[in-house]
Design a protein around this motif. Structure first.
Motif, PDB file in Angstrom:
ATOM      1  N   ALA A  21       0.808  -1.219   0.000  1.00 55.47           N
ATOM      2  CA  ALA A  21       0.000   0.000   0.000  1.00 55.47           C
ATOM      3  C   ALA A  21       0.842   1.270   0.000  1.00 55.47           C
ATOM      4  N   GLN A  22       2.132   1.138   0.280  1.00 56.10           N
ATOM      5  CA  GLN A  22       2.973   2.326   0.319  1.00 56.10           C
ATOM      6  C   GLN A  22       3.082   2.951  -1.063  1.00 56.10           C
ATOM      7  N   PRO A  23       3.059   4.315  -1.169  1.00 55.80           N
ATOM      8  CA  PRO A  23       3.210   4.972  -2.467  1.00 55.80           C
ATOM      9  C   PRO A  23       4.605   4.752  -3.025  1.00 55.80           C
ATOM     10  N   ALA A  24       4.703   4.808  -4.325  1.00 56.07           N
ATOM     11  CA  ALA A  24       6.014   4.663  -4.967  1.00 56.07           C
ATOM     12  C   ALA A  24       6.893   5.845  -4.585  1.00 56.07           C
ATOM     13  N   ALA A  25       8.198   5.682  -4.739  1.00 57.18           N
ATOM     14  CA  ALA A  25       9.142   6.737  -4.386  1.00 57.18           C
ATOM     15  C   ALA A  25       8.837   7.994  -5.190  1.00 57.18           C
ATOM     16  N   TRP A  26       8.947   9.137  -4.508  1.00 57.88           N
ATOM     17  CA  TRP A  26       8.717  10.429  -5.176  1.00 57.88           C
ATOM     18  C   TRP A  26       9.888  10.763  -6.072  1.00 57.88           C
ATOM     19  N   PRO A  27       9.611  11.300  -7.272  1.00 62.24           N
ATOM     20  CA  PRO A  27       8.301  11.510  -7.897  1.00 62.24           C
ATOM     21  C   PRO A  27       7.941  10.342  -8.808  1.00 62.24           C
ATOM     22  N   ASP A  28       6.684  10.009  -8.854  1.00 64.00           N
ATOM     23  CA  ASP A  28       6.246   8.940  -9.746  1.00 64.00           C
ATOM     24  C   ASP A  28       5.205   9.434 -10.745  1.00 64.00           C
ATOM     25  N   LYS A  29       5.099  10.776 -10.886  1.00 63.53           N
ATOM     26  CA  LYS A  29       4.200  11.369 -11.873  1.00 63.53           C
ATOM     27  C   LYS A  29       4.680  12.790 -12.162  1.00 63.53           C
ATOM     28  N   PRO A  30       4.161  13.438 -13.193  1.00 64.16           N
ATOM     29  CA  PRO A  30       4.604  14.799 -13.533  1.00 64.16           C
ATOM     30  C   PRO A  30       4.385  15.786 -12.393  1.00 64.16           C
ATOM     31  N   ILE A  31       5.237  16.787 -12.347  1.00 66.95           N
ATOM     32  CA  ILE A  31       5.167  17.848 -11.348  1.00 66.95           C
ATOM     33  C   ILE A  31       4.665  19.125 -12.030  1.00 66.95           C
ATOM     34  N   LYS A  32       3.731  19.803 -11.389  1.00 69.09           N
ATOM     35  CA  LYS A  32       3.191  21.051 -11.922  1.00 69.09           C
ATOM     36  C   LYS A  32       3.985  22.228 -11.358  1.00 69.09           C
ATOM     37  N   PHE A  33       4.375  23.136 -12.233  1.00 66.52           N
ATOM     38  CA  PHE A  33       5.131  24.332 -11.851  1.00 66.52           C
ATOM     39  C   PHE A  33       4.294  25.548 -12.251  1.00 66.52           C
ATOM     40  N   VAL A  34       3.683  26.191 -11.266  1.00 62.92           N
ATOM     41  CA  VAL A  34       2.804  27.327 -11.536  1.00 62.92           C
ATOM     42  C   VAL A  34       3.620  28.614 -11.651  1.00 62.92           C
ATOM     43  N   VAL A  35       3.380  29.350 -12.731  1.00 63.16           N
ATOM     44  CA  VAL A  35       3.952  30.682 -12.907  1.00 63.16           C
ATOM     45  C   VAL A  35       2.801  31.676 -12.774  1.00 63.16           C
ATOM     46  N   PRO A  36       2.794  32.524 -11.747  1.00 63.33           N
ATOM     47  CA  PRO A  36       1.647  33.400 -11.520  1.00 63.33           C
ATOM     48  C   PRO A  36       1.662  34.669 -12.373  1.00 63.33           C
ATOM     49  N   PHE A  37       2.377  34.610 -13.492  1.00 61.10           N
ATOM     50  CA  PHE A  37       2.458  35.742 -14.411  1.00 61.10           C
ATOM     51  C   PHE A  37       2.326  35.228 -15.844  1.00 61.10           C
ATOM     52  N   SER A  38       2.169  36.149 -16.773  1.00 62.86           N
ATOM     53  CA  SER A  38       1.933  35.785 -18.174  1.00 62.86           C
ATOM     54  C   SER A  38       3.157  35.141 -18.813  1.00 62.86           C
ATOM     55  N   PRO A  39       2.952  34.356 -19.875  1.00 68.10           N
ATOM     56  CA  PRO A  39       4.082  33.809 -20.632  1.00 68.10           C
ATOM     57  C   PRO A  39       4.930  34.926 -21.235  1.00 68.10           C
ATOM     58  N   GLY A  40       6.222  34.663 -21.357  1.00 70.48           N
ATOM     59  CA  GLY A  40       7.102  35.596 -22.030  1.00 70.48           C
ATOM     60  C   GLY A  40       7.875  36.521 -21.116  1.00 70.48           C
ATOM     61  N   GLY A  41       7.499  36.619 -19.841  1.00 68.33           N
ATOM     62  CA  GLY A  41       8.212  37.485 -18.917  1.00 68.33           C
ATOM     63  C   GLY A  41       9.387  36.795 -18.264  1.00 68.33           C
ATOM     64  N   VAL A  42      10.045  37.500 -17.352  1.00 66.69           N
ATOM     65  CA  VAL A  42      11.218  36.957 -16.679  1.00 66.69           C
ATOM     66  C   VAL A  42      10.855  35.728 -15.857  1.00 66.69           C
ATOM     67  N   SER A  43       9.752  35.809 -15.100  1.00 68.42           N
ATOM     68  CA  SER A  43       9.355  34.667 -14.267  1.00 68.42           C
ATOM     69  C   SER A  43       9.097  33.432 -15.109  1.00 68.42           C
ATOM     70  N   ASP A  44       8.444  33.622 -16.239  1.00 73.80           N
ATOM     71  CA  ASP A  44       8.151  32.508 -17.139  1.00 73.80           C
ATOM     72  C   ASP A  44       9.440  31.927 -17.712  1.00 73.80           C
ATOM     73  N   GLY A  69      -2.640  37.096 -13.079  1.00 74.48           N
ATOM     74  CA  GLY A  69      -3.769  37.860 -12.589  1.00 74.48           C
ATOM     75  C   GLY A  69      -3.518  38.524 -11.262  1.00 74.48           C
ATOM     76  N   VAL A  70      -3.875  39.803 -11.172  1.00 76.78           N
ATOM     77  CA  VAL A  70      -3.862  40.586  -9.928  1.00 76.78           C
ATOM     78  C   VAL A  70      -2.495  40.513  -9.235  1.00 76.78           C
ATOM     79  N   SER A  71      -1.468  41.005  -9.924  1.00 76.84           N
ATOM     80  CA  SER A  71      -0.111  41.043  -9.359  1.00 76.84           C
ATOM     81  C   SER A  71       0.357  39.684  -8.858  1.00 76.84           C
ATOM     82  N   GLY A  72      -0.019  38.632  -9.560  1.00 70.76           N
ATOM     83  CA  GLY A  72       0.428  37.283  -9.211  1.00 70.76           C
ATOM     84  C   GLY A  72      -0.414  36.598  -8.157  1.00 70.76           C
ATOM     85  N   ILE A  73      -1.469  37.259  -7.676  1.00 73.65           N
ATOM     86  CA  ILE A  73      -2.253  36.702  -6.566  1.00 73.65           C
ATOM     87  C   ILE A  73      -3.010  35.452  -6.989  1.00 73.65           C
ATOM     88  N   VAL A  74      -3.571  35.439  -8.190  1.00 71.38           N
ATOM     89  CA  VAL A  74      -4.404  34.315  -8.633  1.00 71.38           C
ATOM     90  C   VAL A  74      -3.617  33.006  -8.603  1.00 71.38           C
TER      91      VAL A  74
END
Length: 323
Positions: A21-44, A69-74
């Motif tokens: 029942a133990q989960p497989a060793a991390w990571p065993d699936k894709p990781i989501k990386f949220v960028v709270p700003f639009s594509p094309g900027g420095v953060s992106d 959205g909203v200075s990265g708040i969303v």
């Protein structure tokens, strides 16, 4: 005998079940990386550069998801409430993780309590630019005019809490001057109006301003960092240009939701620090206007807390109230 063997088999199966029942060793699936700003900027750009290498090191894709959205708040809110299982990361900045709380009463997240710092990827300097045809050739000239005529000049920003706004506010605090902030939906729109003569100046990131500087469409008067930039050695710092004690650098960091297991945080910190140390990654970061850093969790947390104290004072001294 059969009964005894039957119960022994059941006992062995019961012992094995927890292991199965133990989960497989991390990571065993894709990781989501949220960028709270639009594509094309420095953060992106930083996120995509780190994600590419991190996916290779972890053996799982690191998938970029832009949530502006909203200075990265969303986007930041979405990560604050995500499961702390190591499968959600985000790119955080001075805006999302140091100053947004001073401008928004109902932020929807706590910038320290709801996150664990992973790695401080690097520092981002701004440059003070004016239009190519501007009558100003130095910061001292701007200060002299504002001292004689408060609120007579304008500066463009991408909104409260952004590096453009904080740079302008720090300049006013130190120089004891006042100018008017003109808010745009993005820094690129401010630069368009600067070139067109609708506003007087912008404290823009080096990466965003560089094409306009190289194209002779704007004049660069100073950099906001404590030291001159290696790729702009002739440009003075704001302190050298007559604003003593001025230092403003935004930053790019990586965070996970609070409660993410310590072994995962440690692994991510080691991997990302190693990525940031790669010579080709450092070259690409500098091309984005980011000076590589690489401090991991504890050191990054101390830095974040110091930034909150520093900019909180600047904002309070300016009399700015959260809305």
């Amino acid at each position: 005998m059969m009964t005894r063997k039957f119960f022994l088999a059941l006992a062995a199966a019961a012992v094995a079940l927890p292991a199965l029942a133990q989960p497989a060793a991390w990571p065993d699936k894709p990781i989501k990386f949220v960028v709270p700003f639009s594509p094309g900027g420095v953060s992106d750009g930083v996120a995509r550069l780190v994600a590419q290498h991190l996916g290779q090191r972890l053996g799982q894709p690191v998938v970029i998801e832009n949530k502006p959205g909203v200075s990265g708040i969303v986007g930041t809110q979405s990560v604050a409430h995500a499961p702390p299982d190591g499968y959600t990361l985000m790119g955080g900045t001075i805006t999302t993780h140091a100053v947004n709380a001073f401008f928004n009463k109902n932020l929807g997240y706590e910038q320290v309590k709801d996150f664990v710092p992973i790695d401080l990827v690097g520092m981002v300097s701004n440059v003070l630019v004016v239009a190519a045809g501007s009558r100003f050739d130095s910061v001292q000239q701007i200060t002299a005019e504002l001292s004689a005529k408060p609120d007579s000049l304008t500066y463009g920003t991408a909104g409260p809490g952004t590096s453009q706004h904080l740079s302008g506010q720090l300049y006013q605090n130190i120089s004891h001057t006042r100018m008017r902030q003109i808010v745009y939906k993005g820094g690129s729109q401010a630069m368009v109006d600067l070139i067109g003569g609708q506003i007087d100046m912008v404290f823009e990131t080096v990466a965003a301003a560089r094409p306009m500087i190289d194209g002779k469409r704007v004049k660069v008067l100073a950099v906001t960092s404590a030291r001159r930039l290696a790729n702009m050695p002739a440009v003075p710092t704001m302190a050298e240009a007559g604003v003593p004690g001025f230092e403003m650098q935004s930053w790019q960091g990586i965070f996970a939701p609070a409660g993410t297991p310590a072994p995962i945080v440690d692994r991510l910190g080691r991997e990302i620090a190693a990525i940031v140390a790669l010579p080709d990654v450092q070259d690409k970061l500098r091309n984005l206007g980011v000076e590589p850093d690489g401090r991991t969790s504890a050191a990054f947390a101390a830095f974040q807390n110091a930034e909150i104290v520093k900019w909180g004072k600047v904002i309070r001294d300016a009399g700015i109230q959260a809305e």
